[in-house]
Scaffold this motif. Structure first.
Motif, PDB file in Angstrom:
ATOM      1  N   ALA A  96       0.695  -0.887  -0.007  1.00 32.84           N
ATOM      2  CA  ALA A  96       0.325  -0.021   0.235  1.00 32.84           C
ATOM      3  C   ALA A  96       0.429   1.057   0.043  1.00 32.84           C
ATOM      4  O   ALA A  96       0.669   1.954  -0.737  1.00 32.84           O
ATOM      5  N   GLU A  97       2.150   0.965   1.037  1.00 26.47           N
ATOM      6  CA  GLU A  97       2.432   2.277   0.773  1.00 26.47           C
ATOM      7  C   GLU A  97       4.157   3.368  -0.023  1.00 26.47           C
ATOM      8  O   GLU A  97       3.996   3.880  -0.455  1.00 26.47           O
ATOM      9  N   GLY A  99       4.561   3.116  -4.064  1.00 28.94           N
ATOM     10  CA  GLY A  99       4.854   3.111  -5.442  1.00 28.94           C
ATOM     11  C   GLY A  99       5.101   2.269  -6.473  1.00 28.94           C
ATOM     12  O   GLY A  99       5.881   1.401  -5.982  1.00 28.94           O
ATOM     13  N   HIS A 117      -2.678  -1.857  -5.340  1.00 23.27           N
ATOM     14  CA  HIS A 117      -3.207  -2.846  -3.665  1.00 23.27           C
ATOM     15  C   HIS A 117      -4.695  -2.501  -3.860  1.00 23.27           C
ATOM     16  O   HIS A 117      -4.955  -1.865  -4.021  1.00 23.27           O
ATOM     17  N   ALA A 138      -5.619   0.599  -5.407  1.00 25.02           N
ATOM     18  CA  ALA A 138      -4.947   1.977  -5.788  1.00 25.02           C
ATOM     19  C   ALA A 138      -3.640   1.296  -6.640  1.00 25.02           C
ATOM     20  O   ALA A 138      -3.419   0.644  -6.878  1.00 25.02           O
ATOM     21  N   THR A 140      -0.871   2.424  -9.009  1.00 21.96           N
ATOM     22  CA  THR A 140       0.574   3.819  -9.229  1.00 21.96           C
ATOM     23  C   THR A 140       1.644   2.786 -10.361  1.00 21.96           C
ATOM     24  O   THR A 140       1.846   1.641 -10.273  1.00 21.96           O
ATOM     25  N   VAL A 163      -3.782   6.529  -7.939  1.00 21.48           N
ATOM     26  CA  VAL A 163      -3.317   6.968  -6.941  1.00 21.48           C
ATOM     27  C   VAL A 163      -1.833   7.514  -7.271  1.00 21.48           C
ATOM     28  O   VAL A 163      -0.579   6.539  -7.674  1.00 21.48           O
ATOM     29  N   GLU A 165       1.246   8.663  -7.232  1.00 20.23           N
ATOM     30  CA  GLU A 165       3.599   8.018  -6.811  1.00 20.23           C
ATOM     31  C   GLU A 165       3.533   9.289  -4.835  1.00 20.23           C
ATOM     32  O   GLU A 165       3.872   8.275  -4.404  1.00 20.23           O
ATOM     33  N   ASP A 167       1.783  10.313  -3.646  1.00 17.40           N
ATOM     34  CA  ASP A 167       0.505  10.413  -2.706  1.00 17.40           C
ATOM     35  C   ASP A 167       0.154   8.660  -1.572  1.00 17.40           C
ATOM     36  O   ASP A 167      -0.487   8.632  -0.979  1.00 17.40           O
ATOM     37  N   ARG A 168       1.037   7.689  -2.162  1.00 14.41           N
ATOM     38  CA  ARG A 168       0.915   6.301  -1.432  1.00 14.41           C
ATOM     39  C   ARG A 168       1.374   6.460  -0.340  1.00 14.41           C
ATOM     40  O   ARG A 168       0.245   5.748   0.516  1.00 14.41           O
ATOM     41  N   TYR A 171      -2.148   7.243   1.398  1.00 13.70           N
ATOM     42  CA  TYR A 171      -3.161   6.743   1.057  1.00 13.70           C
ATOM     43  C   TYR A 171      -3.284   5.287   2.116  1.00 13.70           C
ATOM     44  O   TYR A 171      -4.571   5.347   2.339  1.00 13.70           O
ATOM     45  N   ALA A 172      -1.859   5.309   2.093  1.00 14.93           N
ATOM     46  CA  ALA A 172      -1.983   3.873   3.225  1.00 14.93           C
ATOM     47  C   ALA A 172      -1.832   4.172   4.191  1.00 14.93           C
ATOM     48  O   ALA A 172      -2.598   3.361   5.275  1.00 14.93           O
TER      49      ALA A 172
END
Length: 240
Positions: A96-97, A99, A117, A138, A140, A163, A165, A167-168, A171-172
């Protein structure tokens, strides 16, 4: 037209990898192997060969890296150091975290980097295949290959949301906050009801929790353009 049929290799035999592999197989792709075994893999992916990671990367057109976030960079760099990555090969991670920057060693070798993700809690069972059809993923990727990531998500029945790069991490954090807060609050409420002798506390709280979540979601801003993305992508073609 559907994307081309790919040979898919899975690195990671936890809750996520086998489920996504089964979803890709259900979409018509061929599974070439997975890097670990166990009961979960045997149930979800019967008769799938268990192979070492270099062999999976050598044989697969799409390599799915479903490993813990803190192991991802070292894995990608280690495979690059041995010359394992191949030009035109799709490399997908599920963290998630992160890109696609973490996949730079693979991209430098000519591979196509994608970050996908699924925003859902995995159990590692066939129940997840049904839940996946209601999930959002999500995605990327570099702009020229972003449609590939989106098409793969549509194929497994989920909805892609782009999403950036940068902003990952946010998002996470949002996904983790919703997951952890919900589990902690509901768990505490169930424990309190059980402590005072309430029978079937799940039955009591279920409607309250679901209606509260639906009410909160109904107040969120909507983006109507997202509703048509799946229809737009189903007619696209691509080749790795």
């Amino acid at each position: 037209m559907r994307p081309a049929r790919l040979g898919v290799g899975i690195v990671g035999a936890g809750n996520v990898g086998p489920v996504l592999a089964a979803a890709l197989a259900g979409a018509g792709h061929a599974l070439v192997g997975i890097s670990g075994g166990g009961d979960r893999v045997e149930v979800m992916l019967p008769d799938l060969p268990v192979l070492d990671v270099p062999t999976i990367v050598e044989r697969a057109e799409l390599v799915l890296l479903a490993v813990p976030t803190d192991q991802l960079a070292g894995l990608v760099e280690g495979l690059a150091a041995t010359g394992a990555w191949q030009p035109g090969q799709l490399v997908v991670h599920t963290a998630a975290e992160l890109g696609v920057e973490v996949l730079e060693p693979a991209r430098a070798a000519g591979a196509i980097p994608l970050a996908i993700h699924p925003a859902m809690a995995f159990t590692g069972t066939s129940l997840d295949l049904t839940r996946l059809r209601d999930a959002v993923c999500a995605v990327t990727a570099p702009a020229p290959v972003l449609p590939i990531a989106q098409a793969l998500v549509v194929e497994i029945g989920a909805e892609p949301v782009v999403v950036a790069e940068a902003d990952r991490a946010d998002y996470a954090e949002a996904v983790a906050l919703a997951t952890e807060l919900g589990e902690r609050v509901v768990g505490d409420a169930l424990a309190r009801l059980a402590a005072i002798g309430v029978e079937r506390p799940v039955r009591l709280l279920g409607p309250i929790v679901r209606s509260s979540v639906e009410r909160a979601l109904s107040r969120a801003p909507s983006h109507p353009e997202a509703d048509t993305i799946g229809d737009d992508l189903e007619d696209r073609t691509w080749t790795p």
